[in-house]
Design an enzyme around this catalytic site. Structure first.
Site, PDB file in Angstrom:
ATOM      1  CG  ASP A  18      -1.706   1.234   1.532  1.00 38.48           C
ATOM      2  OD1 ASP A  18      -2.476   1.490   0.761  1.00 38.48           O
ATOM      3  OD2 ASP A  18      -1.213   2.359   2.255  1.00 38.48           O
ATOM      4  CG  HIS A 165      -6.481   6.460   5.505  1.00 38.38           C
ATOM      5  ND1 HIS A 165      -7.252   6.214   4.519  1.00 38.38           N
ATOM      6  CD2 HIS A 165      -7.454   6.958   6.368  1.00 38.38           C
ATOM      7  CE1 HIS A 165      -7.924   5.801   4.308  1.00 38.38           C
ATOM      8  NE2 HIS A 165      -9.224   6.128   5.557  1.00 38.38           N
ATOM      9  CG  ASP A 170      -4.631   1.755   5.921  1.00 36.75           C
ATOM     10  OD1 ASP A 170      -4.830   1.623   6.654  1.00 36.75           O
ATOM     11  OD2 ASP A 170      -4.030   2.424   5.415  1.00 36.75           O
TER      12      ASP A 170
END
Length: 251
Positions: A18, A165, A170
């Protein structure tokens, strides 16, 4: 393309990754990678084999807000002393290249940002041997039971806590959401006439309660009847571990 081998012949690993980026606020402004996070997972056992995360200093610090607009804490001060992408490119390449890539909406966002970041330093980008985009997979297989397909909504649906976030948090949440979705789909396929369509719409754990011969979540049953059913479990066990518009904002 030669697949990554981690010591066992033919062993292919999955890397969930991510990115956190700036949010362009004017025409012509681009995305810059501010954080990279990844976990390497054994597909046979779904255990985490390796993890890596790092903040990244963009070439233009002015694209990073002085104060974070989210709860992630990534501010200009936070990335000011972080390594540049070029300084961590070797590590990111070694983690991603030759593995199966997995993540939420990675095809439309993260993969593009990775290619841009490597192009900026004049290096070829890593290549996957396969890809699992959980946004597409879950939209098709699991549906919009959580209201929408945002990772935060899916996590709330299963009681996994709030999305932070931050890249490493995540991707771990992404894996847990997939595990939960897969379990629900497995149970539904095992008892399709009993379970399909009977327990959607609530993040609470299912228990047995007889109301007109239908299975209901405890929360739903308690709202419809002031009395607790004498049949079934009386205590739920919560999970204890702690947008689709990702092209323009993070999911």
């Amino acid at each position: 393309m030669e697949a990554y081998n981690s010591g066992k012949e033919g062993m292919i690993e999955i890397v969930f990754f991510d990115l956190e980026t700036n949010v362009p606020n004017r025409a012509g402004q681009r995305f810059w990678v501010l954080e990279f996070g990844a976990i390497v997972v054994c597909p046979q056992k779904l255990v985490e084999l390796e993890s890596y995360s790092t903040l990244i200093r963009p070439k233009d610090l002015s694209v990073v807000s002085l104060k974070s607009s989210r709860c992630n804490g990534i501010t200009r001060a936070a990335v000011a002393n972080a390594p540049s992408f070029e300084q961590v490119a070797d590590k990111i390449f070694s983690i991603l290249n030759g593995r199966v890539w997995a993540g939420h909406n990675i095809q439309r966002f993260d993969c593009i940002r990775i290619k841009e970041a490597f192009a900026d330093i004049g290096r070829p980008a890593p290549e996957p041997v396969g890809m699992i985009d959980s946004l597409g997979v879950l939209t098709e297989k699991f549906g919009r039971r959580s209201g929408n397909m945002k990772m935060a909504s899916l996590a709330t649906y299963f009681g996994l806590g709030q999305q932070k976030h931050r890249s490493l948090d995540d991707v771990r949440m992404n894996l847990e959401v997939l595990k939960h979705c897969a379990t629900v789909l497995f149970l539904e396929s095992s008892l399709p006439n009993v379970l399909n369509g009977k327990w959607q719409g609530s993040p609470t754990i299912m228990t047995r309660s007889r109301t007109n011969g239908k299975l209901q979540c405890r929360e739903e049953a308690s709202q419809k009847s002031p009395q607790i059913s004498s049949i079934g479990y009386q205590k739920s066990v919560p999970y204890t571990r702690g947008s689709l518009r990702k092209v323009t904002e993070r999911v």
